[in-house]
Design an enzyme around this catalytic site. Structure first.
Site, PDB file in Angstrom:
ATOM      1  N   HIS A  96      -5.847  -6.966  -0.676  1.00  6.24           N
ATOM      2  CA  HIS A  96      -4.845  -5.931  -0.451  1.00  6.24           C
ATOM      3  C   HIS A  96      -3.532  -6.539   0.042  1.00  6.24           C
ATOM      4  CE1 HIS A  96      -4.016  -1.716  -0.389  1.00  6.24           C
ATOM      5  NE2 HIS A  96      -3.821  -1.634   0.919  1.00  6.24           N
TER       6      HIS A  96
ATOM      7  N   ASP B  45      -8.741  -6.307  -4.885  1.00  6.39           N
ATOM      8  CA  ASP B  45      -8.351  -5.125  -4.137  1.00  6.39           C
ATOM      9  C   ASP B  45      -8.826  -3.857  -4.848  1.00  6.39           C
ATOM     10  OD1 ASP B  45      -7.141  -3.240  -2.565  1.00  6.39           O
ATOM     11  OD2 ASP B  45      -5.086  -3.723  -3.180  1.00  6.39           O
TER      12      ASP B  45
ATOM     13  N   SER C 207       0.843  -1.190   0.000  1.00  4.61           N
ATOM     14  CA  SER C 207       0.000   0.000   0.000  1.00  4.61           C
ATOM     15  C   SER C 207       0.886   1.251   0.000  1.00  4.61           C
ATOM     16  CB  SER C 207      -0.953  -0.041   1.190  1.00  4.61           C
ATOM     17  OG  SER C 207      -2.023   0.846   1.017  1.00  4.61           O
TER      18      SER C 207
END
Length: 407
Positions: free
Chosen positions: A369, A344, A97
């Site tokens: 994710h 995701d 991320s």
């Protein structure tokens, strides 16, 4: 300004390290407690055991800019290599991320220090203001729609019913339907409720792992498929079904009611900043360097119309932090893996197609994710097992090439 210093936390293990020779696997820490990411990135340790690597998880100091965080990591890597007699050890950076974005930037900014980067679920395009502002919440909606198209319709209808009740100012019925601690009384309260509800679906989509997890929330196994949509479709009415579906906020069963303003904090990231100090740090990043202008509209997605334009962002950030700035983008060079899971909602804000033989996109059809950074699990889908194998092989090649270059 000045020459003051501060403590910076990092986690390190040499359990598998071939001292002085094995590579260094360095995790570029995210916007929160480094333990949280270390405990949910077991693939790095597994890879270290396979390749004889030293593992370091660095913590991102709160309220630093991206450039400052990168500079911190560059200094940390350089100094630790000296202390440990590891000057000849190639460094590979990892991140998921925002941490994945930092890994990309580390490879670009400090190619003399970092030999390669694995950036998992790194939305480097959408956070640079590129692409469609409707994409994120459309992709969250698609995650639920794939399980059952009726699920999307039910959620969409529930928000429409909520909107009707709000227009009628039937606030007591809204309080009762959603088990709120206080009766809403203003459009601001309804906006906050919409944000909380939308955020719950966002979290369930992001963390749709093939097993239960307590990472960034407590999500039951197959949160989307087996729990969320079935709950939404089996409710006695749309409003109570929506309340029960977002019950992840009461996963422990300890909440007797929902407090709108303590469970969700509105900020410069419409997908949610989290709670506590970490939320302040990420809000600051979203105001100063990471652009998050995403919106929902109840047409291309199932959520209530909620805009967040560049002008709204600037107004919010100027009021909250006194300024607003966005870091300019950079051009990628080489030796970067961009991995993304099709489940995701952040995936389409990142690199989905390989840009060159050394700028490699790995797409994971059943991935959520940064699932590929998590430790191996018997419930892992075949696609993530294959992705990790490919990542392992590429990283081994980078390490070999870096050693050859240095010698």
């Amino acid at each position: 300004l000045g020459n003051g210093t501060y403590d910076q936390r990092y986690l390190i293990t040499d359990q598998y390290w071939k001292k002085g020779n094995g590579p260094i696997f360095f995790y570029t820490g995210n916007e929160g407690d480094t333990w949280e990411f270390a405990l949910n990135s077991g693939f790095i340790t597994e890879l270290a055991a396979e390749q004889g690597a030293l593992v370091i998880f660095a913590e991102h100091v709160g309220l630093l800019t991206v450039e400052q965080a990168l500079a911190d990591y560059a200094v940390m890597i350089t100094e630790l290599k000296k202390e440990l007699g590891a000057q000849k050890c190639p460094v590979i950076v990892f991140g998921g991320s925002y941490g994945g974005m930092l890994s990309v930037y580390m490879r670009i900014r400090y190619p003399n220090i970092v030999a390669g980067a694995l950036a998992a679920s790194a939305p480097i395009l959408s956070t640079a203001g590129l692409g469609d502002s409707r994409q994120f919440f459309r992709d969250v909606t698609t995650d639920f729609e794939k399980f059952n198209p009726a699920c999307k319709d039910a959620v969409q209808g529930a928000f429409q019913t909520l909107n009707t009740l709000a227009q009628q100012k039937d606030y007591r019925r809204i309080q009762s339907a959603f088990s709120l601690c206080k009766t809403p009384s203003t459009p601001k309260d309804i906006h906050q409720l919409n944000g909380l509800l939308r955020n719950a679906f966002t979290m369930m989509a992001m963390l749709d792992y093939p097993y239960s997890t307590h990472f960034m929330g407590s999500i039951p196994c197959q949160g989307l498929g087996l729990v969320a949509c079935e709950t939404m479709l089996n409710g006695t009415d749309l409003m109570s079904a929506l309340r029960d579906t977002v019950g992840m906020y009461n996963s422990t069963g300890q909440l007797t009611c929902y407090d709108l303003y303590s469970l969700y904090v509105e900020c410069a990231d419409p997908t949610g900043c989290g709670l506590g100090f970490d939320s302040y740090a990420w809000d600051y990043q979203a105001c100063t360097e990471i652009e998050m202008c995403y919106e929902s509209n109840n047409v291309t997605d199932m959520f209530p119309p909620m805009t967040f334009t560049e002008q709204q962002r600037e107004q919010y950030c100027s009021k909250r932090w006194g300024w607003c700035r966005v870091q300019g983008g950079s051009t990628c060079l080489c030796n970067i893996i961009f991995s993304n899971g099709d489940r995701d909602p952040w995936a389409n804000g990142g690199i989905r197609k390989s840009l060159s033989p050394s700028l490699i996109a790995i797409n994971i059809p059943e991935g959520a994710h940064h699932l590929d950074l998590r430790e191996s699990n018997p419930a892992d889908p075949e696609s993530v097992i294959v992705a990790r194998k490919e990542e392992s092989e590429i990283i081994a090649q980078w390490v070999k090439a870096a050693r050859k270059k240095s010698s």
